[in-house]
Design an enzyme around this catalytic site. Structure first.
Site, PDB file in Angstrom:
ATOM      1  N   LYS A 201      32.212  43.566  53.141  1.00  0.00           N
ATOM      2  CA  LYS A 201      31.758  44.833  53.005  1.00  0.00           C
ATOM      3  C   LYS A 201      30.454  44.959  53.578  1.00  0.00           C
ATOM      4  O   LYS A 201      30.078  46.036  54.495  1.00  0.00           O
ATOM      5  CB  LYS A 201      31.659  45.356  51.519  1.00  0.00           C
ATOM      6  N   GLU A 207      29.918  32.692  52.982  1.00  0.00           N
ATOM      7  CA  GLU A 207      30.994  31.819  53.343  1.00  0.00           C
ATOM      8  C   GLU A 207      31.793  32.521  54.498  1.00  0.00           C
ATOM      9  O   GLU A 207      32.250  31.899  55.393  1.00  0.00           O
ATOM     10  CB  GLU A 207      32.033  31.800  52.211  1.00  0.00           C
ATOM     11  N   GLY A 261      35.992  44.625  45.142  1.00  0.00           N
ATOM     12  CA  GLY A 261      36.553  43.743  45.885  1.00  0.00           C
ATOM     13  C   GLY A 261      38.058  43.136  45.583  1.00  0.00           C
ATOM     14  O   GLY A 261      38.962  43.220  46.340  1.00  0.00           O
ATOM     15  N   ARG A 262      38.078  43.089  44.136  1.00  0.00           N
ATOM     16  CA  ARG A 262      39.355  42.803  43.821  1.00  0.00           C
ATOM     17  C   ARG A 262      40.434  43.964  43.491  1.00  0.00           C
ATOM     18  O   ARG A 262      41.634  43.802  43.059  1.00  0.00           O
ATOM     19  CB  ARG A 262      39.091  42.113  42.283  1.00  0.00           C
ATOM     20  N   GLU A 347      37.633  37.992  36.577  1.00  0.00           N
ATOM     21  CA  GLU A 347      36.245  38.624  36.978  1.00  0.00           C
ATOM     22  C   GLU A 347      36.121  40.206  36.399  1.00  0.00           C
ATOM     23  O   GLU A 347      34.898  40.238  36.403  1.00  0.00           O
ATOM     24  CB  GLU A 347      36.374  38.723  38.567  1.00  0.00           C
ATOM     25  N   HIS A 378      59.241  21.899  35.563  1.00  0.00           N
ATOM     26  CA  HIS A 378      59.111  20.579  35.883  1.00  0.00           C
ATOM     27  C   HIS A 378      57.723  20.075  35.898  1.00  0.00           C
ATOM     28  O   HIS A 378      57.460  19.075  36.311  1.00  0.00           O
ATOM     29  CB  HIS A 378      59.829  20.260  37.176  1.00  0.00           C
ATOM     30  N   LYS A 498      25.352  31.263  43.739  1.00  0.00           N
ATOM     31  CA  LYS A 498      25.138  31.887  45.039  1.00  0.00           C
ATOM     32  C   LYS A 498      23.802  31.934  45.491  1.00  0.00           C
ATOM     33  O   LYS A 498      23.393  31.387  46.728  1.00  0.00           O
ATOM     34  CB  LYS A 498      25.718  33.350  45.464  1.00  0.00           C
TER      35      LYS A 498
END
Length: 541
Positions: A201, A207, A261-262, A347, A378, A498
Site C-alpha cells: 500500500k 521485505e 491488509g488481512r 492479528e 497421521h 520492525k
C-alpha cells in the site's frame, strides 16, 4: 461483567452434564436444531459442549455487547477502527455495482468497481496474450511480491481455485525476506515471460521492496532498464514511489485506508488471483463474499452462522479454558486456508486492551492452526483424540470433489465424518473390552470423546463458496472482537520488532559493533553473527 457473562460463569461450574453421548441420547432432534445454513454453507454445530441454557446466555451476551449495532456501524462506514480513525469497509469491496455507500462525500462502491474494471481489463489482456513483455512475448509466469495480507490471501485463493487457473500461466508468491524465497522462483522463470506484481500500500514495506528490487535487478540484467514498465505493475497508493521504481503509474491499482491488509484479498490485492482464474470467476468469488455479508447483516443473532460460531469460540476460550482452535479442511486445495485464518484471527483479536486502552482482564483470541485432512490424521490427531488439552476444531468438506481419479472423495469424506464422530463420542473402556482387547491395553485404547467440533459442508470448492467461507470467518472474528471489546482492525503488535530491525540492519551493514546498545543477549547475537560472516568472507553482494 454483564448479566449474561455472570450466567455463563455459573453455567461453567455445572458442566458435568455436557456429555455428548448423553445430550444426543436425550434429544433426537439435536443435530437438526443445532445446524445452521448460510448461502451454500451448512454447518453442523451439534457436536459442541453446549445446551440450551448456555446457547441462550451466549446469544444474550451478544445482545448485551450490542453486537448488532456494532455490525451495522461497520456496514454503514462509521470509523470503528478508533486507534487509526478509519472506517472498516472490506464489505464495500464486494457490494454489487448497482448499490452505493457514500463516505466523506464519495460513493465508495463506485470507486471499488472502477478499480475492478481496470483490473479486469488488465487481467484479461494478460490471459489473452494481448499484454506482452519487452520482447513481445506473452506472460507465462506471474510473481506476486508482497507480505502478510498482500501474500497470504492471494496465495491461498490461487491455490484453492487452481482448478480454474489459466493452463499456460504459472502463479508464484514471494513474501519472505529470506533470499531463498525469491531465488527459488527466479530459478524457474524466464525474464522475457515473467510479470511481477508488487503489492504494498505504501510502497515502503521493507521485505516487499527488498524482494522487488532484487527481482528488478534480475529482470534488467537480462532485458535492460526499459523492460521494467512492461514487466512490473503495482498494487499501491503511493504514486511517487511507484514511479520512482520505474513502474508506469497507469499500471498501478489502488485501494483505500479503510481496507486492512488481512481483509484485502477482494481489493486490488487480488489482481494475481484475477489473472489466474479470470475476471468472471473473480466476480463470482466477490458474489460469494456478498452472500455471506448479507446473511451476517440480516439474520437474527440466534440463526446467524458467523455470530454463533464466534460465540461458541467465546465459550471455549473464556469459560472452558481452550487456548487454541484448529481449522481442518478436508481439501488439499485449501492447504493454505489455516495459515490465512491464522493471520485473520490472531492479528485481529490478539489484543490485551479494550478500545479505550484499559486492560481486557481476560483471554482474547485463540491460537489458530491446522492442516488438511487426511494428512493431519497421521500427524497431530493423536493429541486431539487422547491428549490432555481440548482443542475445538472446524472440519471443512465438500460434497463434490475438485478431482476424483476414482473413489478418493468418498474415502476423504468418510474420514471427515469418522473423525468428528470419534472426537465427539469416543470409545469407552467397556467397548474396548468387548473388542477382546487385553486388559493392560484397555486404558491405552480408550477414547474419552467429548471433543468439540463444527462440521462445515459446501457443495464444491468454487469461487463463490470460497468467498462465502472467507467472509464467514471474517465476521466470526468481528463478532468475537465486539464481545471482547477490542479493536479487531489495527495491528500495532507488528510494529516494534520492525522498528528495532531497521536499526539492527544499519548496525550489521555498518559492521561497527563497538557501540551496540541493546541488551546483553542481543548484542552478543549480533557480534556472533558478524564474526561468523567475516570468518567466511561472506558478503551480501
Amino acid at each position: 461483567m454483564t448479566e449474561a457473562w455472570r450466567r455463563l460463569d455459573e453455567l461453567t461450574a455445572r458442566t458435568d452434564h455436557l456429555d455428548l453421548r448423553r445430550l444426543f441420547a436425550q434429544d433426537a432432534s439435536r443435530a437438526e436444531r443445532y445446524t445452521l445454513a448460510a448461502g451454500d454453507i451448512v454447518a453442523d454445530l451439534s457436536k459442541h459442549l453446549i445446551d440450551e441454557p448456555i446457547f441462550d446466555a451466549l446469544v444474550d451476551l451478544a445482545g448485551e455487547h450490542e453486537l448488532a449495532a456494532r455490525r451495522d456501524a461497520m456496514f454503514s462506514g462509521e470509523r470503528i477502527n478508533t486507534t487509526e480513525d478509519r472506517a472498516v469497509l472490506h464489505v464495500a469491496l464486494r457490494k454489487p455495482r448497482a448499490s452505493s455507500l457514500t463516505i466523506d462525500g464519495a460513493d465508495v462502491v463506485a470507486l471499488v468497481h472502477e478499480v475492478l474494471d481496470r483490473m479486469g481489463l488488465f487481467a484479461g489482456a494478460v490471459r489473452s496474450g494481448a499484454w506482452t513483455g519487452a520482447t513481445g512475448e506473452t506472460v507465462r509466469t506471474v510473481v506476486n511480491v508482497g507480505i502478510g495480507g498482500s501474500d497470504l490471501g492471494p496465495a491461498m485463493a490461487t491455490e484453492a481455485l487452481s482448478h480454474y487457473a489459466h493452463p499456460e500461466i504459472r502463479s508464484h508468491f514471494v513474501s519472505n525476506v529470506d533470499g531463498a524465497d525469491l531465488a527459488e522462483v527466479l530459478d524457474h522463470a524466464e525474464p522475457a515471460t515473467t510479470l511481477f506484481i508488487v503489492a504494498s500500500k505504501t510502497f515502503t514495506t521493507i521485505e516487499t521492496l527488498t524482494n522487488a528490487r532484487n527481482a528488478r535487478s534480475w529482470l534488467t540484467d537480462a532485458l535492460g532498464e526499459d523492460a521494467v514498465s512492461r514487466h512490473f505493475v503495482a498494487l499501491s497508493t503511493n504514486r511517487e514511489e511507484v514511479a520512482a521504481f520505474g513502474i508506469d503509474t497507469d499500471n498501478m491499482f489502488g485501494f483505500w485506508d479503510w481496507v486492512g491488509g488481512r481483509y484485502s484479498l477482494d481489493s486490488a490485492i487480488g489482481l494475481s488471483v484475477m489473472i489466474a482464474i479470470g475476471p468472471d470467476a473473480f466476480a463470482e468469488m466477490l458474489g460469494g463474499f456478498y452472500t455471506m455479508d448479507e446473511h451476517f447483516r440480516t439474520a437474527p443473532l440466534r440463526e446467524n452462522l458467523p455470530v454463533i460460531m464466534g460465540l461458541y469460540g467465546i465459550w471455549y476460550r473464556n469459560f472452558l479454558g481452550a487456548q487454541t482452535h484448529a481449522v481442518l479442511p478436508y481439501s488439499q486445495n485449501l492447504a493454505r486456508f489455516p495459515a490465512y485464518l491464522q493471520q485473520l484471527d490472531m492479528e485481529s483479536n490478539g489484543k490485551s486492551v479494550h478500545l479505550d486502552g484499559t486492560p481486557v482482564g481476560g483471554d482474547t483470541g485463540p491460537i489458530v492452526w491446522g492442516a488438511p485432512g487426511t494428512n493431519g490424521q497421521h500427524a497431530f490427531y493423536q493429541l486431539l483424540h487422547q491428549g490432555t488439552t481440548i482443542v475445538p476444531a472446524d472440519f471443512i468438506g465438500f460434497t463434490h470433489p475438485v478431482a476424483d481419479p476414482g473413489g478418493h472423495h468418498d474415502q476423504l469424506m468418510a474420514n471427515l465424518f469418522a473423525q468428528t464422530e470419534a472426537l465427539a463420542f469416543g470409545k469407552t473402556p467397556a467397548e474396548v473390552r468387548n473388542d477382546g482387547v487385553s486388559e493392560h491395553l484397555v486404558a491405552h485404547r480408550t477414547f474419552a470423546g467429548n471433543r468439540p467440533t463444527t462440521t462445515i459442508i459446501a457443495p464444491a470448492l468454487t469461487p463463490a463458496t470460497l468467498g462465502q467461507l472467507i467472509a464467514l470467518y471474517e465476521h466470526k472474528v468481528f463478532a468475537q472482537g465486539v464481545i471482547w471489546g477490542v479493536n479487531s482492525f489495527d495491528q500495532w503488535g507488528v510494529e516494534l520488532g520492525k522498528v528495532l530491525a531497521r536499526g539492527i540492519v544499519a548496525e550489521i551493514e555498518g559492521g561497527d559493533v563497538s557501540h551496540l546498545e541493546h541488551d546483553a543477549s542481543t548484542n552478543a547475537l549480533i557480534r556472533r553473527y558478524l564474526a561468523a560472516r567475516a570468518s567466511d568472507g561472506a558478503s551480501d553482494g
